[in-house]
Scaffold this motif. Structure first.
Motif, PDB file in Angstrom:
ATOM      1  N   THR A   1       0.833  -1.198   0.000  1.00  0.00           N
ATOM      2  CA  THR A   1       0.000   0.000   0.000  1.00  0.00           C
ATOM      3  C   THR A   1       0.869   1.250   0.000  1.00  0.00           C
ATOM      4  O   THR A   1       0.627   2.197  -0.749  1.00  0.00           O
ATOM      5  N   ARG A   2       1.909   1.257   0.820  1.00  0.00           N
ATOM      6  CA  ARG A   2       2.821   2.397   0.883  1.00  0.00           C
ATOM      7  C   ARG A   2       3.453   2.657  -0.489  1.00  0.00           C
ATOM      8  O   ARG A   2       3.495   3.786  -0.965  1.00  0.00           O
ATOM      9  N   ASP A   3       3.942   1.603  -1.135  1.00  0.00           N
ATOM     10  CA  ASP A   3       4.588   1.749  -2.444  1.00  0.00           C
ATOM     11  C   ASP A   3       3.623   2.315  -3.476  1.00  0.00           C
ATOM     12  O   ASP A   3       3.969   3.209  -4.244  1.00  0.00           O
ATOM     13  N   ARG A   4       2.401   1.798  -3.510  1.00  0.00           N
ATOM     14  CA  ARG A   4       1.412   2.256  -4.507  1.00  0.00           C
ATOM     15  C   ARG A   4       1.023   3.712  -4.290  1.00  0.00           C
ATOM     16  O   ARG A   4       0.965   4.506  -5.229  1.00  0.00           O
ATOM     17  N   LEU A   5       0.749   4.074  -3.049  1.00  0.00           N
ATOM     18  CA  LEU A   5       0.362   5.453  -2.765  1.00  0.00           C
ATOM     19  C   LEU A   5       1.502   6.427  -3.058  1.00  0.00           C
ATOM     20  O   LEU A   5       1.276   7.506  -3.600  1.00  0.00           O
ATOM     21  N   ALA A   6       2.707   6.058  -2.712  1.00  0.00           N
ATOM     22  CA  ALA A   6       3.856   6.929  -2.977  1.00  0.00           C
ATOM     23  C   ALA A   6       4.075   7.095  -4.481  1.00  0.00           C
ATOM     24  O   ALA A   6       4.351   8.200  -4.957  1.00  0.00           O
ATOM     25  N   ALA A   7       3.918   6.032  -5.235  1.00  0.00           N
ATOM     26  CA  ALA A   7       4.130   6.095  -6.690  1.00  0.00           C
ATOM     27  C   ALA A   7       3.085   6.950  -7.378  1.00  0.00           C
ATOM     28  O   ALA A   7       3.368   7.590  -8.388  1.00  0.00           O
ATOM     29  N   HIS A   8       1.875   6.977  -6.851  1.00  0.00           N
ATOM     30  CA  HIS A   8       0.806   7.712  -7.517  1.00  0.00           C
ATOM     31  C   HIS A   8       0.613   9.121  -6.990  1.00  0.00           C
ATOM     32  O   HIS A   8      -0.231   9.847  -7.472  1.00  0.00           O
ATOM     33  N   ARG A   9       1.405   9.521  -6.032  1.00  0.00           N
ATOM     34  CA  ARG A   9       1.362  10.907  -5.565  1.00  0.00           C
ATOM     35  C   ARG A   9       2.098  11.817  -6.539  1.00  0.00           C
ATOM     36  O   ARG A   9       1.729  12.963  -6.725  1.00  0.00           O
ATOM     37  N   ALA A  10       3.132  11.312  -7.177  1.00  0.00           N
ATOM     38  CA  ALA A  10       4.031  12.139  -7.979  1.00  0.00           C
ATOM     39  C   ALA A  10       3.354  13.046  -9.006  1.00  0.00           C
ATOM     40  O   ALA A  10       3.699  14.213  -9.083  1.00  0.00           O
ATOM     41  N   PRO A  11       2.385  12.577  -9.809  1.00  0.00           N
ATOM     42  CA  PRO A  11       1.843  13.467 -10.841  1.00  0.00           C
ATOM     43  C   PRO A  11       0.743  14.412 -10.358  1.00  0.00           C
ATOM     44  O   PRO A  11       0.196  15.173 -11.132  1.00  0.00           O
ATOM     45  N   ARG A  12       0.409  14.375  -9.071  1.00  0.00           N
ATOM     46  CA  ARG A  12      -0.715  15.156  -8.547  1.00  0.00           C
ATOM     47  C   ARG A  12      -0.249  16.398  -7.821  1.00  0.00           C
ATOM     48  O   ARG A  12       0.611  16.344  -6.968  1.00  0.00           O
TER      49      ARG A  12
END
Length: 124
Positions: A49-60
């Protein structure tokens, strides 16, 4: 009261997601929690969960949830919301979404986010 706690937990989850506070999201999850975002494969446990959320924060640049309905009892929460994403390039998208959560011991054990998966994709 149990319904009040479920509502508060959902509101804390939305607020943590809006702040991109991955640690706060993880703190709401049971160690063996399973989460699904749209039709993506399930995320099991804190590390995934941590990896997915961190990866998808970048473009926002920003994420906002406007909760339109929230129902809760001792072990289940259902929230409906309008979700708005503002990307780093200034593009803005809004779409309806729903979130179902199963709770155990005051923590999320299973969650499913139903909505437009393009809100979570790069370049959306």
């Amino acid at each position: 009261d149990a319904p009040g706690y479920g509502r508060a937990l959902a509101q804390h989850l939305f607020a943590a997601l809006e702040r991109a506070d991955v640690d706060a999201v993880i703190a709401l999850l049971a160690d063996d929690a399973t989460l699904r975002i749209a039709a993506a494969p399930a995320l099991v446990g804190h590390a995934a969960t941590r990896d997915r959320l961190a990866a998808h924060r970048a473009p926002r640049a920003a994420l906002r949830h406007s909760i339109t309905d929230l129902r809760a009892d001792a072990d289940f929460v259902l929230a409906e919301a309008e979700v708005t994403v503002v990307r780093d390039d200034g593009a803005k998208a809004t779409a309806p979404a729903a979130l179902s959560l199963r709770l155990r011991g005051g923590r999320i054990v299973r969650g499913q986010w139903y909505g437009d998966p393009r809100l979570w994709e790069r370049g959306a």
